[in-house]
Design a protein around this motif. Structure first.
Motif, mmCIF file in Angstrom:
data_model
loop_
_atom_site.group_PDB
_atom_site.id
_atom_site.type_symbol
_atom_site.label_atom_id
_atom_site.label_comp_id
_atom_site.label_asym_id
_atom_site.label_seq_id
_atom_site.Cartn_x
_atom_site.Cartn_y
_atom_site.Cartn_z
ATOM 1 N N LYS A 85 7.403 5.246 -3.175
ATOM 2 C CA LYS A 85 6.412 5.175 -4.253
ATOM 3 C C LYS A 85 6.587 3.899 -5.069
ATOM 4 C CE LYS A 85 6.126 10.220 -4.533
ATOM 5 N NZ LYS A 85 6.409 11.432 -5.338
ATOM 6 N N ASP A 130 3.985 0.570 -5.540
ATOM 7 C CA ASP A 130 3.655 -0.045 -6.833
ATOM 8 C C ASP A 130 3.977 -1.543 -6.816
ATOM 9 O OD1 ASP A 130 2.955 2.483 -7.690
ATOM 10 O OD2 ASP A 130 4.855 2.863 -8.732
ATOM 11 N N GLU A 147 1.449 -3.511 -4.976
ATOM 12 C CA GLU A 147 0.230 -3.603 -5.789
ATOM 13 C C GLU A 147 0.320 -4.766 -6.766
ATOM 14 O OE1 GLU A 147 -2.794 -0.136 -7.261
ATOM 15 O OE2 GLU A 147 -0.659 0.084 -7.747
ATOM 16 N N ARG A 148 1.554 -5.100 -7.200
ATOM 17 C CA ARG A 148 1.730 -6.175 -8.168
ATOM 18 C C ARG A 148 1.926 -7.551 -7.513
ATOM 19 N NH1 ARG A 148 4.495 -1.840 -10.873
ATOM 20 N NH2 ARG A 148 6.522 -2.398 -9.968
ATOM 21 N N ARG A 161 -1.872 5.701 -0.847
ATOM 22 C CA ARG A 161 -0.657 6.519 -0.877
ATOM 23 C C ARG A 161 -0.916 7.815 -0.114
ATOM 24 N NH1 ARG A 161 -1.317 3.634 -5.445
ATOM 25 N NH2 ARG A 161 0.526 2.525 -6.299
#
Length: 616
Positions: A572, A576, A579-580, A589
């Motif tokens: 998880k 994230d 995504e950055r 997900r």
């Protein structure tokens, strides 16, 4: 009177013998010829179809200059001229080859086909060009490889073209300066003096390999991340490599021999006779030849040579139920550590329902592909995947998708294909329109940390190419050998339970066949060398760098299908972090484990199809 009678009978006998022993022309495909190089006493003359050699350059990971040198080696070996034969059709090439034999006007000719790549069962000698019509009776027979020498003393070999080669522009392929050098190129064929059989023998006898300084007409040898990593492990920048380490000496020789073996300049048996250090490696190569032949006949995947090493891939065409045919981009799928292309078959079948053709190669060192005792790095695998995509994907657009280390590989390959200029080599080279990551491996930094590293240290790519990495200091060889042996012995009894641990949401997806495949592959000769290489890996490029278009990374669309229940890491958090990395990376997900694309293939395929429709 008696003398006249004898003369008349002698003439009649010669005529009958002439009819009984037709001139024989033996036809080889490139691979069949390379594996069965006739001896000097068998071959008065050798014929090569030039466009067949061009196709060989494309599908066997060699360039035109290397083939030119190989042809010269053949001439030295068989002590006969090598005559190029070009033509637009099989019949045209055969006509020119027959003329070159200078047969008598009414001489019968038998063409013997050795392991053809096309159906010659009902082949007849026809040519629409009246100027090429020959007044000869031509018959065709077949023989699988060179099981027996034809009885005729007038024996010639001829490498046939294949239908696909007719569409390739010979001039472009034969211009060596336009050819892009494949991986491992820094260890092959680029000496100032041309490679010859004698130089190969000298290298084997002395265990010295001459590494190149001046390839072709360029002032400097081609430099790649893979070749830099290899030289760094040897710690030998000299022209002559003569290490005291048996492992390093063997690897140098294996790299040097890969292409000569592939094009038949030297045989595995001759290598074993000249250097016992390579006996096990050559025995494995002979087994691989037999495996490739038998599995190709059974239709279980397709085999090819990459830089002289045997490799396998699986192709899944679009569903035949689609009408009209889809124009969707092709997809190249790359498996993870310990996996194979077979593990991606379920996802490939789901994608085929939406009109996508998929390719799933076994990386060198994994699956059914060869596992030579060479250094495996992320750079070797990315070059392998780039070359595979360039050589086998026929559509103009392609999407690369990868799981675990395969995800890392597709990020690197996408950058290489789109930014390094591979598309200039062949007019049909596809453009990577997007990449899909399935629980990808790779170092991930937060944006601020990545910027700080780049500003103070530069990219890992630049550090590698400019020799600015720290000194190479791997663990001792005996520890690496012992560790890899223990790891394999410990993992083999637990393959199924480990897979179920990696497929937490759908353990039913773990089949006996999947577990058996991985177990079988782990017993292949050289399998532990991949694990040994893990202790020698060069400093890795981060995923941030590989996806940074400002620093030669891939800047196109990216989708991350992340199995959030992956037990190998904090999946998880990694979703994230991806995504950055860039604002335009799409994240999906999914409640699945490390092999999300195989645990939930239908769900992953639906996400991919929607993403490709809108972004690719």
């Amino acid at each position: 009177m008696m003398q006249r009678r004898l003369s008349w009978r002698l003439v009649l006998l010669l005529l009958l013998l002439h009819q009984a022993a037709p001139l024989r022309l033996s036809v080889y495909t490139p691979s069949a010829y390379a594996q069965n190089l006739p001896s000097a006493t068998d071959v008065p003359c050798v014929f090569f179809a030039q466009h067949s050699l061009c196709l060989y350059t494309k599908h066997h990971g060699v360039n035109a200059e290397q083939l030119t040198q190989a042809v010269e080696c053949f001439q030295q070996r068989i002590e006969r001229r090598v005559l190029p034969v070009t033509g637009s059709t099989y019949a045209d090439c055969l006509a020119k080859a027959i003329r070159a034999l200078e047969p008598a006007a009414d001489e019968a000719i038998e063409v013997i086909i050795h392991n053809p790549s096309v159906d010659f069962a009902n082949y007849t000698y026809k040519n629409p060009d009246p100027a090429s019509t020959l007044p000869h009776k031509v018959t065709f027979s077949s023989s699988f490889f060179n099981t027996a020498d034809p009885p005729s003393a007038r024996y010639s070999s001829f490498i046939t073209p294949t239908p696909q080669s007719l569409a390739i522009e010979i001039s472009n392929l034969l211009d060596a300066r336009q050819m892009t050098d494949s991986g491992l190129c820094d260890t092959h064929f680029f000496n100032k003096e041309r490679l010859c059989y004698d130089s190969i023998v000298a290298s084997l006898k002395s265990s010295k390999v001459v590494y190149p300084r001046t390839p072709l007409d360029r002032p400097d040898p081609p430099t790649t991340l893979e070749s830099k990593a290899f030289r760094r492990t040897l710690k030998k920048p000299d022209l002559y490599i003569n290490t005291e380490s048996e492992d390093e000496t063997r690897e140098s020789l294996l790299r040097f021999l890969a292409l000569p073996l592939a094009v038949g300049v030297i045989s595995p048996e001759q290598v074993m006779d000249l250097n016992p250090l390579l006996t096990k490696d050559m025995e494995d190569r002979i087994k691989l030849q037999d495996r490739a032949r038998s599995e190709s006949e059974s239709g279980d995947g397709k085999w090819f040579l990459w830089n002289g090493f045997f490799a396998k891939y699986y192709e899944t065409p679009p569903s035949s139920a689609l009408s009209p045919p889809s124009t969707s981009p092709d997809v190249v799928l790359c498996h993870g550590f310990g996996g194979s292309g077979r593990q991606l078959s379920s996802l490939a079948k789901e994608l085929s329902k939406f009109g996508h053709r998929s390719y799933a190669p076994d990386l060198l060192g994994f699956g059914r592909s060869q596992k030579p005792r060479v250094l495996y790095t992320q750079y070797l695998w990315s070059m392998y995947l780039s070359d595979f995509t360039r050589r086998f994907v026929e559509s103009s657009d392609v999407v690369l998708g990868g799981n675990s280390i395969g995800g890392y590989t597709v990020m690197a390959s996408a950058s290489e294909i789109n930014n390094v200029g591979l598309s200039t080599t062949q007019p049909t080279t596809p453009t990577v329109k997007g990449i899909a990551l399935f629980n990808s491996a790779g170092v991930l930094y937060e944006p601020d940390e990545y910027k700080s590293k780049i500003s103070t240290e530069g990219t890992i790519r630049d550090q590698t190419l400019n020799d600015r990495l720290p000194p190479f200091a791997p663990p001792p060889s005996f520890l690496l050998n012992l560790g890899s042996t223990l790891i394999l012995k410990g993992l083999r009894p637990r393959i199924r339970s480990t897979l179920e641990w990696l497929y937490p949401e759908r353990t039913s997806r773990v089949t006996d066949e999947l577990a058996a495949d991985i177990l079988t592959d782990s017993y292949d000769f050289g399998a532990k060398n991949v694990i040994i290489s893990g202790g020698k890996l060069p400093s890795p490029q981060s995923a941030n760098e590989l996806l940074d278009p400002a620093r030669e990374g891939f800047g196109g669309p990216v989708i991350v299908c992340q199995g959030t229940e992956d037990p190998l890491n904090d999946a998880k958090l990694r979703a994230d972090q991806f995504e950055r990395v860039r604002d335009d990376i799409e994240i999906k997900r999914i409640a699945a484990g490390h092999c999300v694309m195989d645990e939930k293939p239908a769900e992953v395929a639906s996400y991919l199809v929607d993403w490709m429709k809108t972004k690719c």
